[in-house]
Design a protein around this motif. Structure first.
Motif, PDB file in Angstrom:
ATOM      1  N   UNK A 156       0.860  -1.189   0.000  1.00 13.81           N
ATOM      2  CA  UNK A 156       0.000   0.000   0.000  1.00 13.81           C
ATOM      3  C   UNK A 156       0.892   1.234   0.000  1.00 13.81           C
ATOM      4  N   UNK A 157       0.872   1.963  -1.097  1.00 18.07           N
ATOM      5  CA  UNK A 157       1.676   3.176  -1.205  1.00 18.07           C
ATOM      6  C   UNK A 157       0.950   4.332  -0.527  1.00 18.07           C
ATOM      7  N   UNK A 158       1.709   5.206   0.120  1.00 13.61           N
ATOM      8  CA  UNK A 158       1.122   6.339   0.815  1.00 13.61           C
ATOM      9  C   UNK A 158       2.131   7.481   0.871  1.00 13.61           C
ATOM     10  N   UNK A 159       1.608   8.657   1.173  1.00 14.86           N
ATOM     11  CA  UNK A 159       2.433   9.818   1.406  1.00 14.86           C
ATOM     12  C   UNK A 159       2.914  10.498   0.142  1.00 14.86           C
ATOM     13  N   UNK A 160       3.753  11.541   0.308  1.00 15.57           N
ATOM     14  CA  UNK A 160       4.296  11.970   1.597  1.00 15.57           C
ATOM     15  C   UNK A 160       3.238  12.611   2.485  1.00 15.57           C
ATOM     16  N   UNK A 161       3.279  12.270   3.790  1.00 22.83           N
ATOM     17  CA  UNK A 161       2.321  12.847   4.723  1.00 22.83           C
ATOM     18  C   UNK A 161       2.576  14.342   4.915  1.00 22.83           C
ATOM     19  N   UNK A 162       3.817  14.727   4.982  1.00 22.98           N
ATOM     20  CA  UNK A 162       4.208  16.124   5.136  1.00 22.98           C
ATOM     21  C   UNK A 162       5.695  16.194   4.818  1.00 22.98           C
ATOM     22  N   UNK A 163       6.222  17.403   4.781  1.00 19.61           N
ATOM     23  CA  UNK A 163       7.656  17.566   4.570  1.00 19.61           C
ATOM     24  C   UNK A 163       8.175  18.550   5.608  1.00 19.61           C
ATOM     25  N   UNK A 164       9.290  18.218   6.201  1.00 21.63           N
ATOM     26  CA  UNK A 164       9.948  19.053   7.204  1.00 21.63           C
ATOM     27  C   UNK A 164      11.363  19.343   6.729  1.00 21.63           C
ATOM     28  N   UNK A 165      11.735  20.616   6.759  1.00 20.41           N
ATOM     29  CA  UNK A 165      13.070  21.016   6.325  1.00 20.41           C
ATOM     30  C   UNK A 165      13.886  21.395   7.561  1.00 20.41           C
ATOM     31  N   UNK A 166      14.823  20.510   7.917  1.00 15.24           N
ATOM     32  CA  UNK A 166      15.683  20.748   9.070  1.00 15.24           C
ATOM     33  C   UNK A 166      17.004  21.356   8.601  1.00 15.24           C
ATOM     34  N   UNK A 167      17.589  22.188   9.453  1.00 21.45           N
ATOM     35  CA  UNK A 167      18.812  22.876   9.040  1.00 21.45           C
ATOM     36  C   UNK A 167      19.746  23.084  10.219  1.00 21.45           C
ATOM     37  N   UNK A 168      20.995  23.285   9.876  1.00 23.28           N
ATOM     38  CA  UNK A 168      22.032  23.642  10.836  1.00 23.28           C
ATOM     39  C   UNK A 168      22.931  24.689  10.170  1.00 23.28           C
ATOM     40  N   UNK A 169      22.920  25.952  10.644  1.00 20.73           N
ATOM     41  CA  UNK A 169      22.262  26.500  11.830  1.00 20.73           C
ATOM     42  C   UNK A 169      20.739  26.422  11.753  1.00 20.73           C
ATOM     43  N   UNK A 170      20.136  26.542  12.921  1.00 21.00           N
ATOM     44  CA  UNK A 170      18.680  26.444  13.029  1.00 21.00           C
ATOM     45  C   UNK A 170      18.013  27.623  12.335  1.00 21.00           C
ATOM     46  N   UNK A 171      16.925  27.343  11.634  1.00 15.87           N
ATOM     47  CA  UNK A 171      16.158  28.370  10.937  1.00 15.87           C
ATOM     48  C   UNK A 171      14.921  28.725  11.750  1.00 15.87           C
ATOM     49  N   UNK A 172      14.698  30.026  11.919  1.00 21.40           N
ATOM     50  CA  UNK A 172      13.526  30.500  12.654  1.00 21.40           C
ATOM     51  C   UNK A 172      12.588  31.195  11.681  1.00 21.40           C
ATOM     52  N   UNK A 173      11.337  30.687  11.642  1.00 22.46           N
ATOM     53  CA  UNK A 173      10.334  31.208  10.705  1.00 22.46           C
ATOM     54  C   UNK A 173      10.841  31.186   9.263  1.00 22.46           C
ATOM     55  N   UNK A 174      11.541  30.104   8.937  1.00 21.08           N
ATOM     56  CA  UNK A 174      12.016  29.938   7.567  1.00 21.08           C
ATOM     57  C   UNK A 174      13.239  30.759   7.208  1.00 21.08           C
ATOM     58  N   UNK A 175      13.862  31.426   8.192  1.00 19.63           N
ATOM     59  CA  UNK A 175      15.046  32.250   7.941  1.00 19.63           C
ATOM     60  C   UNK A 175      16.230  31.657   8.692  1.00 19.63           C
ATOM     61  N   UNK A 176      17.313  31.415   7.953  1.00 16.59           N
ATOM     62  CA  UNK A 176      18.543  30.902   8.561  1.00 16.59           C
ATOM     63  C   UNK A 176      19.623  31.985   8.472  1.00 16.59           C
ATOM     64  N   UNK A 177      20.244  32.279   9.595  1.00 13.96           N
ATOM     65  CA  UNK A 177      21.337  33.240   9.642  1.00 13.96           C
ATOM     66  C   UNK A 177      22.655  32.479   9.583  1.00 13.96           C
ATOM     67  N   UNK A 178      23.462  32.773   8.573  1.00  7.31           N
ATOM     68  CA  UNK A 178      24.735  32.072   8.410  1.00  7.31           C
ATOM     69  C   UNK A 178      25.771  33.045   7.867  1.00  7.31           C
TER      70      UNK A 178
END
Length: 367
Positions: free
Chosen positions: A223-245
């Motif tokens: 049974x194929x399913x998804x993607x249920x959702x997508x999460x974009x993780x980053x380093x440095x951490x991004x706040x409200x979609x903004x990453x300071x680097x």
């Protein structure tokens, strides 16, 4: 499953009555008798002896209609001594109730069996006939599809058998009909609407004898399913979609999503498609031209669902501090002093004049 019956059960009484009617035997009160008449090839069979006295010392079982020494299968002397005889095959034993257990049962076990029960004052004998039968073929199972899409596709399964007492199993557990799982009136067809990812296996079974189930093969579903959702993780951490680097620093970004089958990944930088098909992106030394917006797109080629997540890389703001010296020229200082003194004299004059006028007005009113 063993074809054994607890003492006093309905099926035991049925077999007992059938045995007495078939053989035309009438057991007198106080006489022992054997209640088993039917065995299933490949399963355990219990030849149960009933109506035994309380002071039993030994049970002996024989193959045939008499208890001659050459026909003995096994004897059981209380409390726990078992002695095999010439007819012992290694599949027989006697339990604490004196019943003969044959495991597994073979077709050539059909025939007469005699039990001799030795009590303190007398010996009892009884003979019974065991008929061993072979089960028919197991049911077979077919489905219209094994590769499905969750919440979109349905599956129809057919149990091929002449029996009518059919049980359906989903994920090895028995199920009954519902709004989403529909079983045909004859029980041979199961339709599951809007298949779910948790429904992975199908199987049907028939109950040939009480507690004896013959099962079909197990059919696995994909049974194929998804993607249920997508999460974009980053380093440095991004706040409200903004990453300071900072320029020259290391930046890592990873797309996380749950799906079956494996997802396809696409990365876009400032509107341009990158030649990256992995879930992760690693910028070992961030350059100025690598600043800007990034989009991770995940695509399930089977469910045809696509999701994306955005992130923006910006340089951190640098706050500059400007130090200014405050200085006053000497002539300006003199001018300020003169102005302050003059202002003070003027204010004092105004105040004195006001007081004199007020005093004069009071004097005139008094006269």
């Amino acid at each position: 499953m063993d074809l054994s019956r607890p003492r006093g059960s309905l099926w035991r009484e049925f077999f007992l009555v059938a045995s007495l009617l078939a053989c035309g035997i009438r057991q007198a009160s106080g006489q022992i008798f054997i209640t088993q008449i039917l065995g299933i090839k490949g399963y355990s069979t219990i030849l149960a002896v009933d109506n035994v006295p309380e002071d039993v010392q030994e049970y002996s079982w024989y193959r045939g209609a008499n208890d001659s020494a050459g026909n003995m299968i096994i004897s059981y002397k209380l409390p726990s001594t078992q002695q095999p005889g010439p007819m012992y095959t290694g599949r027989e034993r006697v339990n604490r109730e004196g019943d003969l257990v044959i495991r597994p049962t073979a077709l050539n076990d059909t025939g007469n069996y005699t039990v001799r029960v030795v009590a303190s004052n007398e010996t009892h004998r009884a003979t019974g006939w065991l008929e061993v039968v072979e089960l028919g073929s197991n049911p077979s199972l077919s489905v219209n599809a094994t590769s499905l899409v969750e919440n979109m596709d349905s599956v129809a399964a057919n149990c091929h058998t002449n029996a009518t007492n059919i049980t359906w199993y989903v994920n090895y557990g028995p199920i009954s009909g519902s709004d989403r799982m529909r079983i045909s009136p004859d029980g041979k067809t199961l339709v599951i609407l809007r298949i779910r990812r948790s429904e992975r296996t199908l199987q049907c079974a028939i109950e040939s004898f009480p507690d004896i189930f013959q099962r079909s093969e197990v059919i696995s579903l994909t049974v194929s399913y998804g993607p249920d959702y997508v999460l974009l993780r980053s380093n440095p951490y991004a706040f409200n979609g903004i990453m300071k680097a900072e320029i020259g620093s290391q930046v890592e970004m990873e797309c996380v999503a749950y799906s079956l089958p494996a997802l396809k990944y696409h990365w876009i930088h400032n509107g341009s498609l990158l030649n990256i098909s992995d879930a992760t992106m690693n910028l070992s030394s961030l350059a100025w031209e690598q600043m800007g917006s990034y989009r991770c797109i995940v695509e399930n080629p089977v469910t045809q669902l696509t999701f994306y997540e955005d992130i923006r890389i910006q340089a951190p703001r640098i706050l500059s501090v400007v130090h200014r010296e405050f200085s006053i020229l000497e002539p300006t200082v003199v001018l300020l002093i003169v102005w302050i003194v003059a202002a003070g004299v003027y204010l004092c004059g105004v105040l004195i004049h006001a007081l004199i006028n007020r005093y004069s007005n009071r004097t005139n009113r008094a006269t």
